[in-house]
Design an enzyme around this catalytic site. Structure first.
Site, PDB file in Angstrom:
ATOM      1  N   MET A   1       3.552  -6.920   3.902  1.00 59.66           N
ATOM      2  CA  MET A   1       2.657  -6.160   4.751  1.00 59.66           C
ATOM      3  C   MET A   1       2.661  -4.701   4.276  1.00 59.66           C
ATOM      4  SD  MET A   1       2.796  -5.383   8.867  1.00 59.66           S
ATOM      5  CE  MET A   1       4.447  -5.922   8.973  1.00 59.66           C
ATOM      6  N   PRO A   2       1.595  -4.249   3.638  1.00 58.17           N
ATOM      7  CA  PRO A   2       1.517  -2.857   3.200  1.00 58.17           C
ATOM      8  C   PRO A   2       1.426  -1.904   4.399  1.00 58.17           C
ATOM      9  CG  PRO A   2      -0.160  -4.191   2.111  1.00 58.17           C
ATOM     10  CD  PRO A   2       0.445  -5.023   3.187  1.00 58.17           C
ATOM     11  N   LEU A   3       2.131  -0.809   4.279  1.00 56.10           N
ATOM     12  CA  LEU A   3       2.064   0.257   5.282  1.00 56.10           C
ATOM     13  C   LEU A   3       1.671   1.530   4.551  1.00 56.10           C
ATOM     14  CD1 LEU A   3       2.534   1.572   8.042  1.00 56.10           C
ATOM     15  CD2 LEU A   3       4.934   1.804   7.404  1.00 56.10           C
ATOM     16  N   ALA A  34      -3.873  -7.638  -0.709  1.00 59.29           N
ATOM     17  CA  ALA A  34      -3.276  -7.845   0.610  1.00 59.29           C
ATOM     18  C   ALA A  34      -4.354  -8.284   1.594  1.00 59.29           C
ATOM     19  CB  ALA A  34      -2.627  -6.553   1.109  1.00 59.29           C
ATOM     20  N   ARG A  40      -1.424  -2.031   7.347  1.00 65.20           N
ATOM     21  CA  ARG A  40      -1.207  -1.074   8.427  1.00 65.20           C
ATOM     22  C   ARG A  40      -1.476   0.333   7.897  1.00 65.20           C
ATOM     23  NH1 ARG A  40      -1.082  -5.543  10.149  1.00 65.20           N
ATOM     24  NH2 ARG A  40       0.555  -6.503  11.388  1.00 65.20           N
TER      25      ARG A  40
END
Length: 66
Positions: A1-3, A34, A40
Site C-alpha cells: 500500500m503506497p503512502l 498500485a 493513500r
C-alpha cells in the site's frame, strides 16, 4: 500500500489540493501499478510562520515583497 505524504504551506484553495491528490494517485498507479484503492495520500499544511529557510519564515519573506 503506497503512502504519499506532501507538506506544503497552507493557503491553497481546496480545488487545488483535490487536484493534487488525484494526480499523485494517478502517478503512483501508473508508475508502480498500485491499485487505486490501496494508494493513500496525506497532505500536511503548515502555516507560513512555521516554515523557514535560512532563518527567514515564508511569512516574513512574503511581508518583505511588495
Amino acid at each position: 500500500m503506497p503512502l504519499i505524504e506532501v507538506t506544503l504551506v497552507a493557503g491553497r484553495p481546496a480545488e487545488q489540493l483535490r487536484t493534487l491528490i488525484t494526480r499523485l494517485t494517478e502517478a503512483a498507479e501508473a508508475a508502480i501499478g498500485a491499485p487505486r484503492r490501496d494508494i493513500r495520500v496525506i497532505l500536511r499544511e503548515v502555516p507560513a510562520a512555521h516554515w523557514a529557510a535560512g532563518d527567514v519564515t515564508i511569512e516574513e519573506r512574503n511581508e518583505e515583497q511588495p
